[in-house]
Write a protein that holds these residues in place. Structure first.
Motif, PDB file in Angstrom:
ATOM      1  N   PRO A  60      12.678  16.214   9.553  1.00 59.71           N
ATOM      2  CA  PRO A  60      12.352  16.027  10.978  1.00 59.71           C
ATOM      3  C   PRO A  60      10.852  16.078  11.250  1.00 59.71           C
ATOM      4  O   PRO A  60      10.329  15.319  12.073  1.00 59.71           O
ATOM      5  CB  PRO A  60      13.078  17.188  11.668  1.00 59.71           C
ATOM      6  N   ARG A  61      10.150  16.938  10.549  1.00 59.41           N
ATOM      7  CA  ARG A  61       8.695  17.052  10.716  1.00 59.41           C
ATOM      8  C   ARG A  61       8.007  15.733  10.330  1.00 59.41           C
ATOM      9  O   ARG A  61       7.056  15.304  10.971  1.00 59.41           O
ATOM     10  CB  ARG A  61       8.220  18.215   9.853  1.00 59.41           C
ATOM     11  N   GLU A  62       8.503  15.096   9.271  1.00 64.95           N
ATOM     12  CA  GLU A  62       7.927  13.825   8.833  1.00 64.95           C
ATOM     13  C   GLU A  62       8.229  12.716   9.846  1.00 64.95           C
ATOM     14  O   GLU A  62       7.371  11.868  10.124  1.00 64.95           O
ATOM     15  CB  GLU A  62       8.491  13.441   7.459  1.00 64.95           C
ATOM     16  N   LEU A  63       9.438  12.715  10.387  1.00 64.54           N
ATOM     17  CA  LEU A  63       9.798  11.721  11.399  1.00 64.54           C
ATOM     18  C   LEU A  63       8.952  11.882  12.658  1.00 64.54           C
ATOM     19  O   LEU A  63       8.541  10.892  13.274  1.00 64.54           O
ATOM     20  CB  LEU A  63      11.282  11.824  11.738  1.00 64.54           C
ATOM     21  N   ALA A  64       8.677  13.130  13.039  1.00 71.75           N
ATOM     22  CA  ALA A  64       7.828  13.383  14.201  1.00 71.75           C
ATOM     23  C   ALA A  64       6.416  12.861  13.953  1.00 71.75           C
ATOM     24  O   ALA A  64       5.791  12.269  14.848  1.00 71.75           O
ATOM     25  CB  ALA A  64       7.803  14.873  14.519  1.00 71.75           C
ATOM     26  N   ALA A  65       5.905  13.050  12.757  1.00 75.92           N
ATOM     27  CA  ALA A  65       4.573  12.543  12.426  1.00 75.92           C
ATOM     28  C   ALA A  65       4.553  11.014  12.462  1.00 75.92           C
ATOM     29  O   ALA A  65       3.592  10.407  12.946  1.00 75.92           O
ATOM     30  CB  ALA A  65       4.145  13.053  11.059  1.00 75.92           C
ATOM     31  N   ALA A  66       5.625  10.388  11.971  1.00 74.85           N
ATOM     32  CA  ALA A  66       5.706   8.923  12.009  1.00 74.85           C
ATOM     33  C   ALA A  66       5.730   8.422  13.444  1.00 74.85           C
ATOM     34  O   ALA A  66       5.093   7.418  13.776  1.00 74.85           O
ATOM     35  CB  ALA A  66       6.944   8.445  11.251  1.00 74.85           C
ATOM     36  N   ALA A  67       6.444   9.115  14.303  1.00 75.46           N
ATOM     37  CA  ALA A  67       6.507   8.720  15.716  1.00 75.46           C
ATOM     38  C   ALA A  67       5.132   8.833  16.373  1.00 75.46           C
ATOM     39  O   ALA A  67       4.797   8.047  17.261  1.00 75.46           O
ATOM     40  CB  ALA A  67       7.519   9.576  16.457  1.00 75.46           C
ATOM     41  N   ALA A  68       4.337   9.782  15.918  1.00 72.92           N
ATOM     42  CA  ALA A  68       3.007   9.977  16.506  1.00 72.92           C
ATOM     43  C   ALA A  68       2.058   8.822  16.173  1.00 72.92           C
ATOM     44  O   ALA A  68       1.169   8.507  16.960  1.00 72.92           O
ATOM     45  CB  ALA A  68       2.404  11.293  16.033  1.00 72.92           C
ATOM     46  N   PHE A  99       0.847  -1.208   0.000  1.00 74.18           N
ATOM     47  CA  PHE A  99       0.000   0.000   0.000  1.00 74.18           C
ATOM     48  C   PHE A  99       0.876   1.250   0.000  1.00 74.18           C
ATOM     49  O   PHE A  99       0.653   2.198  -0.746  1.00 74.18           O
ATOM     50  CB  PHE A  99      -0.905   0.054   1.240  1.00 74.18           C
ATOM     51  N   ALA A 100       1.868   1.262   0.882  1.00 76.87           N
ATOM     52  CA  ALA A 100       2.745   2.431   1.025  1.00 76.87           C
ATOM     53  C   ALA A 100       3.547   2.667  -0.245  1.00 76.87           C
ATOM     54  O   ALA A 100       3.673   3.807  -0.709  1.00 76.87           O
ATOM     55  CB  ALA A 100       3.682   2.232   2.208  1.00 76.87           C
ATOM     56  N   LEU A 101       4.090   1.599  -0.803  1.00 73.17           N
ATOM     57  CA  LEU A 101       4.868   1.733  -2.026  1.00 73.17           C
ATOM     58  C   LEU A 101       3.993   2.257  -3.164  1.00 73.17           C
ATOM     59  O   LEU A 101       4.400   3.160  -3.912  1.00 73.17           O
ATOM     60  CB  LEU A 101       5.486   0.389  -2.408  1.00 73.17           C
ATOM     61  N   GLY A 102       2.797   1.726  -3.270  1.00 71.19           N
ATOM     62  CA  GLY A 102       1.875   2.189  -4.315  1.00 71.19           C
ATOM     63  C   GLY A 102       1.520   3.657  -4.160  1.00 71.19           C
ATOM     64  O   GLY A 102       1.529   4.421  -5.127  1.00 71.19           O
ATOM     65  N   ALA A 103       1.232   4.066  -2.928  1.00 67.53           N
ATOM     66  CA  ALA A 103       0.898   5.471  -2.679  1.00 67.53           C
ATOM     67  C   ALA A 103       2.077   6.379  -3.000  1.00 67.53           C
ATOM     68  O   ALA A 103       1.912   7.442  -3.608  1.00 67.53           O
ATOM     69  CB  ALA A 103       0.467   5.657  -1.228  1.00 67.53           C
ATOM     70  N   ALA A 104       3.281   5.956  -2.609  1.00 68.69           N
ATOM     71  CA  ALA A 104       4.470   6.768  -2.868  1.00 68.69           C
ATOM     72  C   ALA A 104       4.739   6.877  -4.372  1.00 68.69           C
ATOM     73  O   ALA A 104       5.089   7.952  -4.869  1.00 68.69           O
ATOM     74  CB  ALA A 104       5.679   6.180  -2.147  1.00 68.69           C
ATOM     75  N   LEU A 160       6.739   6.635   4.549  1.00 65.14           N
ATOM     76  CA  LEU A 160       7.783   7.644   4.751  1.00 65.14           C
ATOM     77  C   LEU A 160       9.100   7.237   4.088  1.00 65.14           C
ATOM     78  O   LEU A 160       9.624   7.994   3.264  1.00 65.14           O
ATOM     79  CB  LEU A 160       7.965   7.912   6.245  1.00 65.14           C
ATOM     80  N   PRO A 161       9.662   6.079   4.373  1.00 67.19           N
ATOM     81  CA  PRO A 161      10.910   5.721   3.689  1.00 67.19           C
ATOM     82  C   PRO A 161      10.727   5.470   2.190  1.00 67.19           C
ATOM     83  O   PRO A 161      11.633   5.751   1.401  1.00 67.19           O
ATOM     84  CB  PRO A 161      11.398   4.463   4.414  1.00 67.19           C
ATOM     85  N   CYS A 162       9.562   4.960   1.795  1.00 65.06           N
ATOM     86  CA  CYS A 162       9.318   4.747   0.358  1.00 65.06           C
ATOM     87  C   CYS A 162       9.333   6.070  -0.400  1.00 65.06           C
ATOM     88  O   CYS A 162       9.998   6.203  -1.427  1.00 65.06           O
ATOM     89  CB  CYS A 162       7.978   4.037   0.136  1.00 65.06           C
ATOM     90  N   ALA A 163       8.613   7.051   0.115  1.00 70.83           N
ATOM     91  CA  ALA A 163       8.557   8.358  -0.551  1.00 70.83           C
ATOM     92  C   ALA A 163       9.913   9.046  -0.518  1.00 70.83           C
ATOM     93  O   ALA A 163      10.330   9.659  -1.504  1.00 70.83           O
ATOM     94  CB  ALA A 163       7.499   9.239   0.108  1.00 70.83           C
ATOM     95  N   ALA A 164      10.633   8.935   0.605  1.00 69.22           N
ATOM     96  CA  ALA A 164      11.956   9.553   0.701  1.00 69.22           C
ATOM     97  C   ALA A 164      12.920   8.932  -0.307  1.00 69.22           C
ATOM     98  O   ALA A 164      13.704   9.644  -0.946  1.00 69.22           O
ATOM     99  CB  ALA A 164      12.501   9.413   2.118  1.00 69.22           C
ATOM    100  N   ALA A 165      12.851   7.618  -0.482  1.00 72.39           N
ATOM    101  CA  ALA A 165      13.722   6.953  -1.451  1.00 72.39           C
ATOM    102  C   ALA A 165      13.398   7.391  -2.877  1.00 72.39           C
ATOM    103  O   ALA A 165      14.306   7.610  -3.685  1.00 72.39           O
ATOM    104  CB  ALA A 165      13.595   5.438  -1.312  1.00 72.39           C
ATOM    105  N   LEU A 166      12.119   7.545  -3.180  1.00 77.00           N
ATOM    106  CA  LEU A 166      11.742   7.989  -4.525  1.00 77.00           C
ATOM    107  C   LEU A 166      12.177   9.429  -4.791  1.00 77.00           C
ATOM    108  O   LEU A 166      12.504   9.785  -5.917  1.00 77.00           O
ATOM    109  CB  LEU A 166      10.231   7.845  -4.724  1.00 77.00           C
TER     110      LEU A 166
END
Length: 135
Positions: free
Chosen positions: A110-118, A32-37, A97-103
């Motif tokens: 940092p803002r994205e990492l904070a959202a992932a932690a939430a 799902f994540a890979l497809g969305a990214a 998050l890592p899929c989109a960052a890799a693409l």
């Protein structure tokens, strides 16, 4: 054809089925994540008509990945209950998050990492502390 229920001596099989359900559900969430990214990388900030997106291989590959994720979640439901499989769908938020960052070829912000932690599930230590406080 009726499904037989597991007897007392077959508890291990039920455990293995739950492991299979979790594995399939997590793999489905990754798809799902890979497809969305993939699809997000093709849309960009401008609005694009669906007929134009349908001609882009990366966008189509994203759609196939989402379809594979759906199939894996349906298969996971064969091995585990909805109450086990469905919450694991939220893992796609963490995998995206890592899929989109890799693409995009850069590190997550940092803002994205904070959202992932939430949205990440609590650790065992946090869970046991909460149980102790509630008692």
């Amino acid at each position: 054809m009726s499904r037989r229920t597991a007897g007392a001596g077959e508890r291990d099989e039920g455990g293995l089925m739950s492991v299979a359900a979790v594995g399939l559900a997590l793999l489905g969430s990754l798809f799902f994540a890979l497809g969305a990214a993939l699809q997000q990388s093709e849309t960009g900030p401008d609005r694009v008509a669906l007929r134009h997106l349908a001609r882009r291989p990366r966008w189509l590959l994203g759609g196939l990945a989402v379809g594979a994720g759906t199939a894996l979640h349906v298969l996971a439901l064969r091995y585990g209950p909805l109450t086990l499989v469905q919450p694991l769908g939220a893992a796609s938020l963490l995998f995206a998050l890592p899929c989109a960052a890799a693409l995009r070829r850069h590190r997550p912000r940092p803002r994205e990492l904070a959202a992932a932690a939430a949205v990440a599930p609590p650790s065992d230590k946090q869970t046991s502390q909460n149980k102790t406080q509630n008692n």
